[in-house]
Design a protein around this motif. Structure first.
Motif, PDB file in Angstrom:
ATOM      1  N   ALA A   1     -31.246   7.261  28.068  1.00 31.69           N
ATOM      2  CA  ALA A   1     -31.701   7.924  26.846  1.00 31.69           C
ATOM      3  C   ALA A   1     -32.505   9.180  27.153  1.00 31.69           C
ATOM      4  N   GLN A   2     -33.161   9.201  28.312  1.00 32.81           N
ATOM      5  CA  GLN A   2     -33.938  10.375  28.703  1.00 32.81           C
ATOM      6  C   GLN A   2     -33.081  11.444  29.360  1.00 32.81           C
ATOM      7  N   GLY A   3     -31.786  11.203  29.444  1.00 32.67           N
ATOM      8  CA  GLY A   3     -30.869  12.220  29.927  1.00 32.67           C
ATOM      9  C   GLY A   3     -30.567  12.191  31.409  1.00 32.67           C
ATOM     10  N   TYR A   4     -31.020  11.162  32.134  1.00 30.44           N
ATOM     11  CA  TYR A   4     -30.717  11.075  33.558  1.00 30.44           C
ATOM     12  C   TYR A   4     -29.262  10.641  33.745  1.00 30.44           C
ATOM     13  N   ARG A   5     -28.585  11.261  34.698  1.00 32.80           N
ATOM     14  CA  ARG A   5     -27.189  10.917  34.997  1.00 32.80           C
ATOM     15  C   ARG A   5     -27.161   9.680  35.874  1.00 32.80           C
ATOM     16  N   LEU A   6     -26.642   8.593  35.337  1.00 32.91           N
ATOM     17  CA  LEU A   6     -26.564   7.338  36.088  1.00 32.91           C
ATOM     18  C   LEU A   6     -25.283   7.334  36.913  1.00 32.91           C
ATOM     19  N   LEU A   7     -25.411   7.012  38.179  1.00 32.26           N
ATOM     20  CA  LEU A   7     -24.254   6.917  39.064  1.00 32.26           C
ATOM     21  C   LEU A   7     -23.631   5.531  38.975  1.00 32.26           C
TER      22      LEU A   7
ATOM     23  N   GLN B   1     -27.642  -8.840  43.634  1.00 21.73           N
ATOM     24  CA  GLN B   1     -28.603  -7.888  43.080  1.00 21.73           C
ATOM     25  C   GLN B   1     -27.919  -7.101  41.963  1.00 21.73           C
ATOM     26  N   THR B   2     -28.651  -6.846  40.874  1.00 24.41           N
ATOM     27  CA  THR B   2     -28.151  -5.975  39.822  1.00 24.41           C
ATOM     28  C   THR B   2     -28.857  -4.638  39.964  1.00 24.41           C
ATOM     29  N   VAL B   3     -28.080  -3.548  39.921  1.00 21.42           N
ATOM     30  CA  VAL B   3     -28.639  -2.239  40.231  1.00 21.42           C
ATOM     31  C   VAL B   3     -28.109  -1.156  39.289  1.00 21.42           C
ATOM     32  N   THR B   4     -29.010  -0.241  38.979  1.00 23.57           N
ATOM     33  CA  THR B   4     -28.664   1.026  38.332  1.00 23.57           C
ATOM     34  C   THR B   4     -29.097   2.095  39.322  1.00 23.57           C
ATOM     35  N   ARG B   5     -28.213   3.055  39.615  1.00 19.19           N
ATOM     36  CA  ARG B   5     -28.536   4.094  40.594  1.00 19.19           C
ATOM     37  C   ARG B   5     -28.392   5.474  39.972  1.00 19.19           C
ATOM     38  N   LEU B   6     -29.261   6.383  40.424  1.00 16.26           N
ATOM     39  CA  LEU B   6     -29.248   7.772  40.010  1.00 16.26           C
ATOM     40  C   LEU B   6     -29.896   8.600  41.095  1.00 16.26           C
TER      41      LEU B   6
ATOM     42  N   LEU C   1     -33.257  12.000  46.089  1.00 17.17           N
ATOM     43  CA  LEU C   1     -33.295  10.638  46.636  1.00 17.17           C
ATOM     44  C   LEU C   1     -32.341   9.765  45.828  1.00 17.17           C
ATOM     45  N   LEU C   2     -31.561   8.958  46.516  1.00 20.14           N
ATOM     46  CA  LEU C   2     -30.732   7.986  45.827  1.00 20.14           C
ATOM     47  C   LEU C   2     -31.680   6.889  45.350  1.00 20.14           C
ATOM     48  N   THR C   3     -31.898   6.822  44.045  1.00 20.74           N
ATOM     49  CA  THR C   3     -32.913   5.961  43.456  1.00 20.74           C
ATOM     50  C   THR C   3     -32.252   4.811  42.710  1.00 20.74           C
ATOM     51  N   GLY C   4     -32.747   3.610  42.951  1.00 19.85           N
ATOM     52  CA  GLY C   4     -32.240   2.450  42.247  1.00 19.85           C
ATOM     53  C   GLY C   4     -33.338   1.773  41.457  1.00 19.85           C
ATOM     54  N   VAL C   5     -32.996   1.312  40.271  1.00 22.04           N
ATOM     55  CA  VAL C   5     -33.844   0.346  39.570  1.00 22.04           C
ATOM     56  C   VAL C   5     -33.052  -0.951  39.642  1.00 22.04           C
ATOM     57  N   THR C   6     -33.733  -2.023  40.026  1.00 20.35           N
ATOM     58  CA  THR C   6     -33.010  -3.226  40.410  1.00 20.35           C
ATOM     59  C   THR C   6     -33.601  -4.503  39.821  1.00 20.35           C
ATOM     60  N   PHE C   7     -32.750  -5.509  39.795  1.00 22.95           N
ATOM     61  CA  PHE C   7     -33.157  -6.894  39.564  1.00 22.95           C
ATOM     62  C   PHE C   7     -32.631  -7.667  40.759  1.00 22.95           C
ATOM     63  N   THR C   8     -33.549  -8.195  41.581  1.00 25.09           N
ATOM     64  CA  THR C   8     -33.186  -8.876  42.820  1.00 25.09           C
ATOM     65  C   THR C   8     -33.790 -10.280  42.790  1.00 25.09           C
ATOM     66  N   PRO C   9     -33.007 -11.288  42.417  1.00 23.20           N
ATOM     67  CA  PRO C   9     -33.558 -12.632  42.220  1.00 23.20           C
ATOM     68  C   PRO C   9     -34.374 -13.168  43.382  1.00 23.20           C
TER      69      PRO C   9
END
Length: 146
Positions: free
Chosen positions: A106-112, A122-127, A133-141
């Motif tokens: 929503a903030q306009g970042y291009r998600l890869l 692991q569940t990951v969103t990368r941008l 920097l290759l940045t991930g926001v993650t859920f890692t049980p």
């Protein structure tokens, strides 16, 4: 057994951060979009830092070959020529991967990659961050287990 220099005994990652090109753009990404607890260093408003242990420790450090990063993001070992090649990677474990993904988009970042469950669980969103920097926001049980 791996050889290392006598007297060098790394215990943990003491710090990590990007070299910024635009303080305003980087602040918008790391502090405002990701919500990291960053504040200006006394006497230097452009140098933002977190308090001691405000983010916890690094749970994983790895040398990630570019071909493998490209495969993870794009399904090909070739990094797309229209994107800058990342100079590093960082992952932030988030409370709610879906909310984090929606907010970044929503903030306009291009998600890869958006909320993809990897074969290792692991569940990951990368941008790419503003610095590349290759940045991930993650859920890692397994990192959440006590």
């Amino acid at each position: 057994m791996t050889q290392h220099l006598a007297g060098v005994d790394v215990l943990f990652v003491a710090g990590f951060g990007p070299v910024t090109r635009s303080s305003a753009v980087s602040t918008a990404f790391y502090r405002d979009a990701l919500g990291l607890p960053l504040k200006a260093m006394e006497g230097n408003d452009d140098y933002l830092l977190s308090e001691h242990d405000a983010l916890g420790g690094v749970k994983h450090f790895a040398l990630w070959p570019l071909a493998q990063a490209a495969l993870s993001c794009f399904g090909s070992e070739q990094w797309p020529s229209d994107l800058p090649e990342p100079q590093g990677w960082i992952e932030f474990e988030v409370r709610d991967i879906q909310a984090a993904t929606c907010t970044l988009e929503a903030q306009g970042y291009r998600l890869l990659v958006a909320e993809r469950e990897e074969s290792w669980g692991q569940t990951v969103t990368r941008l790419l961050s503003p610095e590349g920097l290759l940045t991930g926001v993650t859920f890692t049980p397994w990192l959440r287990e006590a």
